[in-house]
Design a protein around this motif. Sequence first.
Motif, PDB file in Angstrom:
ATOM      1  N   SER A   1       0.831  -1.126  -0.139  1.00 12.31           N
ATOM      2  CA  SER A   1      -0.111  -0.011   0.050  1.00 12.31           C
ATOM      3  C   SER A   1       0.852   1.388   0.061  1.00 12.31           C
ATOM      4  N   GLU A   2       1.959   1.317   0.628  1.00 17.45           N
ATOM      5  CA  GLU A   2       3.027   2.332   0.760  1.00 17.45           C
ATOM      6  C   GLU A   2       3.352   2.723  -0.814  1.00 17.45           C
ATOM      7  N   ALA A   3       3.814   1.780  -1.480  1.00 17.31           N
ATOM      8  CA  ALA A   3       4.292   1.909  -2.874  1.00 17.31           C
ATOM      9  C   ALA A   3       3.419   2.392  -3.674  1.00 17.31           C
ATOM     10  N   ILE A   4       2.051   1.866  -3.634  1.00 14.83           N
ATOM     11  CA  ILE A   4       1.225   2.486  -4.399  1.00 14.83           C
ATOM     12  C   ILE A   4       0.854   4.032  -4.198  1.00 14.83           C
ATOM     13  N   LYS A   5       0.851   4.346  -2.793  1.00 15.54           N
ATOM     14  CA  LYS A   5       0.522   5.802  -2.380  1.00 15.54           C
ATOM     15  C   LYS A   5       1.719   6.480  -3.043  1.00 15.54           C
ATOM     16  N   ARG A   6       2.888   6.112  -2.814  1.00 17.93           N
ATOM     17  CA  ARG A   6       4.201   6.878  -3.321  1.00 17.93           C
ATOM     18  C   ARG A   6       4.024   6.830  -4.860  1.00 17.93           C
ATOM     19  N   SER A   7       3.777   5.892  -5.597  1.00 18.24           N
ATOM     20  CA  SER A   7       4.053   5.894  -7.082  1.00 18.24           C
ATOM     21  C   SER A   7       2.721   7.002  -7.602  1.00 18.24           C
ATOM     22  N   LEU A   8       1.514   6.746  -6.860  1.00 20.13           N
ATOM     23  CA  LEU A   8       0.390   7.928  -6.998  1.00 20.13           C
ATOM     24  C   LEU A   8       1.007   9.640  -6.969  1.00 20.13           C
ATOM     25  N   GLU A   9       1.808   9.683  -5.808  1.00 20.53           N
ATOM     26  CA  GLU A   9       2.256  11.082  -5.320  1.00 20.53           C
ATOM     27  C   GLU A   9       3.476  11.495  -6.447  1.00 20.53           C
ATOM     28  N   GLU A  10       4.165  10.415  -6.891  1.00 23.78           N
ATOM     29  CA  GLU A  10       5.388  10.613  -7.468  1.00 23.78           C
ATOM     30  C   GLU A  10       4.828  11.492  -8.938  1.00 23.78           C
ATOM     31  N   ILE A  11       3.676  11.057  -9.242  1.00 24.11           N
ATOM     32  CA  ILE A  11       3.343  11.529 -10.573  1.00 24.11           C
ATOM     33  C   ILE A  11       2.250  12.651 -10.294  1.00 24.11           C
ATOM     34  N   GLY A  12       1.913  13.338  -9.302  1.00 21.04           N
ATOM     35  CA  GLY A  12       1.148  14.202  -8.837  1.00 21.04           C
ATOM     36  C   GLY A  12      -0.228  13.986  -8.746  1.00 21.04           C
ATOM     37  N   LEU A  13      -0.701  12.398  -8.370  1.00 23.13           N
ATOM     38  CA  LEU A  13      -1.976  12.385  -8.191  1.00 23.13           C
ATOM     39  C   LEU A  13      -2.093  12.178  -6.672  1.00 23.13           C
ATOM     40  N   ARG A  14      -3.091  12.799  -6.150  1.00 27.24           N
ATOM     41  CA  ARG A  14      -3.307  12.646  -4.792  1.00 27.24           C
ATOM     42  C   ARG A  14      -4.032  11.203  -4.557  1.00 27.24           C
TER      43      ARG A  14
ATOM     44  N   LEU B   1      -5.398   7.495 -14.102  1.00 22.59           N
ATOM     45  CA  LEU B   1      -4.302   6.482 -13.841  1.00 22.59           C
ATOM     46  C   LEU B   1      -3.660   6.091 -15.413  1.00 22.59           C
ATOM     47  N   VAL B   2      -4.484   5.983 -16.537  1.00 22.95           N
ATOM     48  CA  VAL B   2      -4.163   5.732 -17.709  1.00 22.95           C
ATOM     49  C   VAL B   2      -3.246   6.909 -18.361  1.00 22.95           C
ATOM     50  N   GLN B   3      -3.992   8.082 -17.952  1.00 20.63           N
ATOM     51  CA  GLN B   3      -3.180   9.280 -18.697  1.00 20.63           C
ATOM     52  C   GLN B   3      -1.721   9.585 -17.823  1.00 20.63           C
ATOM     53  N   ALA B   4      -1.823   9.181 -16.513  1.00 20.99           N
ATOM     54  CA  ALA B   4      -0.541   9.244 -15.597  1.00 20.99           C
ATOM     55  C   ALA B   4       0.534   8.258 -16.304  1.00 20.99           C
ATOM     56  N   GLY B   5      -0.008   7.169 -16.874  1.00 22.82           N
ATOM     57  CA  GLY B   5       0.873   5.997 -17.394  1.00 22.82           C
ATOM     58  C   GLY B   5       1.169   5.026 -16.291  1.00 22.82           C
ATOM     59  N   LEU B   6       0.188   4.880 -15.265  1.00 26.52           N
ATOM     60  CA  LEU B   6       0.464   3.622 -14.227  1.00 26.52           C
ATOM     61  C   LEU B   6      -0.659   2.515 -14.825  1.00 26.52           C
ATOM     62  N   VAL B   7      -1.549   2.742 -15.357  1.00 29.33           N
ATOM     63  CA  VAL B   7      -2.462   2.004 -15.913  1.00 29.33           C
ATOM     64  C   VAL B   7      -2.642   1.872 -17.444  1.00 29.33           C
ATOM     65  N   ARG B   8      -2.580   0.749 -17.932  1.00 30.42           N
ATOM     66  CA  ARG B   8      -2.694   0.690 -19.473  1.00 30.42           C
ATOM     67  C   ARG B   8      -3.909   0.273 -20.054  1.00 30.42           C
ATOM     68  N   GLU B   9      -4.439   0.971 -20.767  1.00 31.53           N
ATOM     69  CA  GLU B   9      -5.594   0.505 -21.649  1.00 31.53           C
ATOM     70  C   GLU B   9      -5.521  -0.295 -22.893  1.00 31.53           C
ATOM     71  N   VAL B  10      -6.268  -1.575 -22.785  1.00 29.69           N
ATOM     72  CA  VAL B  10      -5.893  -2.262 -23.797  1.00 29.69           C
ATOM     73  C   VAL B  10      -7.304  -2.349 -24.648  1.00 29.69           C
ATOM     74  N   ALA B  11      -7.228  -1.810 -25.878  1.00 31.63           N
ATOM     75  CA  ALA B  11      -8.202  -1.486 -26.646  1.00 31.63           C
ATOM     76  C   ALA B  11      -8.855  -3.046 -27.295  1.00 31.63           C
ATOM     77  N   VAL B  12      -9.998  -3.124 -26.943  1.00 33.14           N
ATOM     78  CA  VAL B  12     -10.652  -4.496 -27.706  1.00 33.14           C
ATOM     79  C   VAL B  12     -11.625  -3.962 -28.795  1.00 33.14           C
ATOM     80  N   GLU B  13     -11.560  -4.063 -29.897  1.00 34.73           N
ATOM     81  CA  GLU B  13     -12.315  -3.434 -31.076  1.00 34.73           C
ATOM     82  C   GLU B  13     -13.861  -3.866 -30.989  1.00 34.73           C
ATOM     83  N   GLY B  14     -14.554  -2.674 -30.764  1.00 35.04           N
ATOM     84  CA  GLY B  14     -16.064  -3.354 -30.531  1.00 35.04           C
ATOM     85  C   GLY B  14     -16.545  -3.895 -29.387  1.00 35.04           C
ATOM     86  N   ARG B  15     -15.518  -3.621 -28.380  1.00 40.62           N
ATOM     87  CA  ARG B  15     -16.044  -4.038 -27.020  1.00 40.62           C
ATOM     88  C   ARG B  15     -15.387  -3.231 -26.086  1.00 40.62           C
TER      89      ARG B  15
END
Length: 141
Positions: free
Chosen positions: A3-16, A63-77
């Motif tokens: 949980s500490e690491a998640i908190k840190r990675s959010l704060e590192e990219i400027g997300l509260r 989170l996607v914009q910040a690059g922590l999460v990847r959006e996998v586009a599935v056509e038509g879904r």
Amino acid sequence: MGSEAIKRSLEEIGLRCTPQRYAVMAFLMGCKEHPTAAEIFDAVNRVDSRSSRATTYNNLRDLVQAGLVREVAVEGRAARFDAKGMRHHHFICDRCGHVEDVKWYTVRKPASLSLGKRVLRECEVIFRGLCSKCARRRADR
Ligand SMILES: [Zn+2]
Ligand SMILES: [Zn+2]
């Protein structure tokens, strides 16, 4: 990641690190599948029913914009989401939309991309075809 690491990675990219944002991130980190936004909302809501669908979707987008999460586009879904931990490529089934991870390997930049274009992010490959379940179903017919 704890949980500490998640908190840190959010704060590192400027997300509260709001409880809702944390919940989305923590769920994705622990999820081996590639859930849709609706599935993420359901899971987060089960833990803490205070976060609305809109908040969850907004957090996911942040989170996607910040690059922590990847959006996998599935056509038509509905798009599927993946916490960027280990680098990997994807396989998507054309028939059922199933998304599978493919072990990472480096993809070389094609020569046609060299004219003044710089590839700043790594190249991720999406393989498309039939998953083993759908391939079997087709063979049965
Ligand atoms: Zn399939
Ligand atoms: Zn993945």
